[in-house]
Write a protein that holds these residues in place. Structure first.
Motif, PDB file in Angstrom:
ATOM      1  N   HIS A 134    -104.004  14.279 -37.357  1.00  0.00           N
ATOM      2  CA  HIS A 134    -105.364  14.927 -38.195  1.00  0.00           C
ATOM      3  C   HIS A 134    -104.192  16.535 -38.697  1.00  0.00           C
ATOM      4  O   HIS A 134    -104.617  16.994 -39.813  1.00  0.00           O
ATOM      5  CB  HIS A 134    -106.170  15.734 -37.599  1.00  0.00           C
ATOM      6  N   HIS A 138    -103.242  18.294 -42.317  1.00  0.00           N
ATOM      7  CA  HIS A 138    -102.771  19.633 -42.976  1.00  0.00           C
ATOM      8  C   HIS A 138    -101.894  19.973 -43.945  1.00  0.00           C
ATOM      9  O   HIS A 138    -101.468  20.375 -44.987  1.00  0.00           O
ATOM     10  CB  HIS A 138    -103.545  20.303 -42.436  1.00  0.00           C
ATOM     11  N   ARG A 193    -114.364  22.020 -45.599  1.00  0.00           N
ATOM     12  CA  ARG A 193    -114.789  20.779 -45.172  1.00  0.00           C
ATOM     13  C   ARG A 193    -114.140  19.619 -45.679  1.00  0.00           C
ATOM     14  O   ARG A 193    -113.970  19.337 -44.732  1.00  0.00           O
ATOM     15  CB  ARG A 193    -116.749  21.148 -45.170  1.00  0.00           C
ATOM     16  N   GLU A 196    -110.727  19.480 -44.669  1.00  0.00           N
ATOM     17  CA  GLU A 196    -110.958  18.773 -42.974  1.00  0.00           C
ATOM     18  C   GLU A 196    -111.401  16.925 -43.039  1.00  0.00           C
ATOM     19  O   GLU A 196    -110.764  16.410 -42.284  1.00  0.00           O
ATOM     20  CB  GLU A 196    -112.196  19.483 -42.404  1.00  0.00           C
ATOM     21  N   ASP A 200    -108.801  14.023 -41.859  1.00  0.00           N
ATOM     22  CA  ASP A 200    -109.207  12.733 -40.251  1.00  0.00           C
ATOM     23  C   ASP A 200    -109.020  11.935 -41.117  1.00  0.00           C
ATOM     24  O   ASP A 200    -108.081  11.179 -40.174  1.00  0.00           O
ATOM     25  CB  ASP A 200    -110.250  13.459 -40.648  1.00  0.00           C
ATOM     26  N   HIS A 239    -115.519  23.044 -40.564  1.00  0.00           N
ATOM     27  CA  HIS A 239    -115.880  21.949 -40.604  1.00  0.00           C
ATOM     28  C   HIS A 239    -117.098  21.510 -41.189  1.00  0.00           C
ATOM     29  O   HIS A 239    -118.018  22.106 -40.668  1.00  0.00           O
ATOM     30  CB  HIS A 239    -115.313  22.271 -39.085  1.00  0.00           C
ATOM     31  N   ARG A 245    -118.063  13.761 -38.973  1.00  0.00           N
ATOM     32  CA  ARG A 245    -116.499  13.332 -38.959  1.00  0.00           C
ATOM     33  C   ARG A 245    -116.579  12.504 -37.316  1.00  0.00           C
ATOM     34  O   ARG A 245    -115.795  10.862 -37.903  1.00  0.00           O
ATOM     35  CB  ARG A 245    -115.895  14.495 -37.706  1.00  0.00           C
TER      36      ARG A 245
END
Length: 269
Positions: A134, A138, A193, A196, A200, A239, A245
């Protein structure tokens, strides 16, 4: 003339886009790696100097080993997908820092920190690979630069609005309150979000290519959820919720395994 300059800057920012290699979509980004990486590297060194870095322990070495495997998986992916020079300028580093916070983070250019507080949630090397994938994602998707670009664009919009309303203080005050709340809830938080969620899914793919079992990803977030504590409503958070998630990761597990098989990975750790 002042209005024209602001409008010209606005158009320049809006058209300053780059392409996300993982999705093929255009992203708002007018921060070059040559500009942002040196600053990030300097800030990272300052952080390490001011915090207790754990070196030479089994956990510290595991963090480095997992980071290297995920980075190698990323290199394989970029080579196979026609981006042989994409990682030029990245300077990967993985450090474990003594801190009870359940957190890890990555600065632009590949500078990663794990806090000791997240290790019990990770449980083992595969759990660390979930978090590492993860964080590496980024960096690869340039999310830090995109957030900076969005913040500058938000600021420019506020300036333009105030210039247009100059001479009417009451209307300008109402505008600033509405603009600040509206852009935060309607643009900046959803933007964060989305990053994120994207990290993921990219991370899931990378950990699978590195030989780690992607089924561990939703399980990690189930453990995170089981820690308890109230989560803010998703629309007020930077998030996604744990539920979101878990669902997103679970839906992509088989795709990640299939992607890994393209690179000769037939079994997962």
């Amino acid at each position: 003339m002042k209005h024209f300059r602001i409008f010209a800057l606005f158009i320049l920012f809006v058209t300053a886009c780059s392409t996300n290699p993982f999705t093929g979509e255009s992203t708002l980004n007018f921060q070059s790696n040559q500009e942002i990486f040196p600053v990030a590297f300097q800030q990272y060194e300052q952080f390490l100097e001011q915090n207790q870095v754990i070196r030479g322990t089994e956990d510290a070495e595991m963090i480095k080993d997992v980071g290297q495997r995920i980075k190698n998986a990323a290199e394989k992916w970029f080579q196979a997908n026609g981006y042989p020079n994409y990682l030029d300028g990245y300077q990967w580093e993985y450090n474990l820092v003594k801190d009870d916070a359940v957190n890890a983070w990555c600065m632009p250019g590949g500078k990663i920190v794990f806090y000791t507080g997240i290790l019990p949630i990770c449980q083992d090397e595969t759990g660390v690979a979930v978090v590492m994938g993860h964080e590496v994602a980024h960096a690869l998707a340039n999310h830090g630069a995109q957030r900076m670009s969005a913040a500058q664009l938000q600021q420019l919009g506020a300036i333009a609005g105030n210039v247009a309303l100059s001479g009417n203080a009451q209307t300008a005050e109402i505008f600033n309150q509405a603009y600040g709340l509206g852009t935060q809830l309607g643009v900046m938080l959803p933007f964060s979000r989305a990053h994120e969620n994207e990290a993921d899914i990219i991370g899931l793919r990378l950990m699978a290519i590195a030989g780690y079992n992607p089924e561990a990803a939703p399980e990690l977030w189930r453990r995170m959820q089981a820690r308890g504590g109230a989560e803010p409503p998703e629309f007020l958070s930077t998030h996604p919720s744990s539920v979101t998630r878990i669902e997103n990761l679970q839906s992509k597990v088989e795709e990640a395994k299939e992607e890994a098989r393209k690179y000769g990975v037939e079994s997962f750790q």
